[in-house]
Design an enzyme around this catalytic site. Structure first.
Site, PDB file in Angstrom:
ATOM      1  N   LYS A  14      28.272 126.978 -54.119  1.00 25.37           N
ATOM      2  CA  LYS A  14      28.620 125.563 -53.151  1.00 25.37           C
ATOM      3  C   LYS A  14      29.938 125.105 -53.866  1.00 25.37           C
ATOM      4  O   LYS A  14      30.448 124.095 -53.294  1.00 25.37           O
ATOM      5  CB  LYS A  14      27.640 124.642 -53.224  1.00 25.37           C
ATOM      6  CG  LYS A  14      26.635 125.454 -52.602  1.00 25.37           C
ATOM      7  CD  LYS A  14      26.666 125.820 -51.016  1.00 25.37           C
ATOM      8  CE  LYS A  14      25.587 126.404 -50.428  1.00 25.37           C
ATOM      9  NZ  LYS A  14      26.022 126.790 -48.905  1.00 25.37           N
ATOM     10  N   LYS A  74      36.102 125.334 -51.216  1.00 25.10           N
ATOM     11  CA  LYS A  74      35.562 126.529 -51.914  1.00 25.10           C
ATOM     12  C   LYS A  74      36.442 127.456 -51.675  1.00 25.10           C
ATOM     13  O   LYS A  74      36.517 128.624 -52.316  1.00 25.10           O
ATOM     14  CB  LYS A  74      34.358 126.746 -50.766  1.00 25.10           C
ATOM     15  CG  LYS A  74      33.201 126.079 -50.999  1.00 25.10           C
ATOM     16  CD  LYS A  74      32.237 126.151 -49.978  1.00 25.10           C
ATOM     17  CE  LYS A  74      31.167 124.964 -49.557  1.00 25.10           C
ATOM     18  NZ  LYS A  74      30.308 125.096 -48.536  1.00 25.10           N
ATOM     19  N   GLU A 165      31.188 132.006 -42.680  1.00 25.89           N
ATOM     20  CA  GLU A 165      31.831 131.934 -41.135  1.00 25.89           C
ATOM     21  C   GLU A 165      32.394 130.742 -40.883  1.00 25.89           C
ATOM     22  O   GLU A 165      32.859 130.711 -39.710  1.00 25.89           O
ATOM     23  CB  GLU A 165      30.721 132.294 -40.495  1.00 25.89           C
ATOM     24  CG  GLU A 165      30.119 134.021 -40.786  1.00 25.89           C
ATOM     25  CD  GLU A 165      28.825 134.401 -39.970  1.00 25.89           C
ATOM     26  OE1 GLU A 165      28.802 135.300 -39.454  1.00 25.89           O
ATOM     27  OE2 GLU A 165      28.024 133.314 -39.618  1.00 25.89           O
TER      28      GLU A 165
END
Length: 217
Positions: A14, A74, A165
């Protein structure tokens, strides 16, 4: 290598340490894993964009702005980011290219084998194009086989990974001119090494019991 332990220990990172870079040799290994990933009838309906510098990551991060802003760090803090793209059509040229490569690599013993291989692959394409009418989804399924290969390979190399996604595929398709090349972006994978803010690193893995997902016949 204990594959069961590897499957239990890998997880979705994360947060990444922006100061740590994955060695190029390991990135090259992962790209070769992607190239050799399995696909139905060897259809290989994919293309992979790889960003390893700030400019490339900034371009990919355009797809994580607004609704998907939670994924922007990220992308920007990762060592490398890969965009897994899928074809928008199984074109005649692509089918011919695959067959020619198989011939070059020695997979087709003679003219009859070449004809049979071509007919079989075209049969599946026709099935999904005309009968089941799910050609795009079928090609996306093959790309997800490549995704699984990439994630397990990264874990084997001790590289943290984050599949996403959560991005605007329309933005990335336009940014990289993908539609004009016959592709669309499907999923992002950030690669690198976990940072101190990675809360997921300390959480136990949770999966349904084996007996609830496996039936022995």
């Amino acid at each position: 290598m204990d594959l069961s332990s590897l499957a239990r220990s890998r997880y979705t990172s994360k947060a990444f340490d922006a100061d740590k870079k994955v060695p190029q040799a390991q990135i090259d290994t992962l790209l070769n894993l992607l190239r050799h990933a399995p696909s139905s009838v060897n259809s290989q309906p994919w293309h992979f964009l790889v960003a390893g510098d700030e400019q490339g990551k900034q371009r990919i991060a355009k797809g994580t702005q607004g609704t998907f802003a939670y994924n922007e760090p990220k992308v920007l803090n990762a060592s490398h980011v890969i965009v897994l793209c899928t074809r928008t059509d199984m074109t005649e040229q692509h089918l011919q290219n695959i067959l020619a490569q198989e011939d070059q690599d020695g997979r087709l013993r003679n003219a009859d084998a070449r004809t049979a291989q071509d007919k079989s692959r075209r049969g599946y394409v026709s099935l999904h194009r005309h009968d089941q009418k799910d050609l795009q989804h079928w090609m996306e399924k093959q790309t997800y086989l490549a995704l699984g290969t990439l994630l397990f390979g990264a874990a084997a190399l001790g590289i943290d990974a984050t599949p996403m996604e959560g991005f605007d595929f329309r933005v990335l398709d336009e940014e990289f001119g993908l539609r004009g090349e016959g592709f669309t972006s499907l999923v992002l994978v950030s690669l690198g090494y976990r940072g101190e803010a990675d809360f997921n690193a300390g959480l136990p893995k949770s999966r349904l019991p084996l007996e609830s997902v496996v039936t022995l016949l």
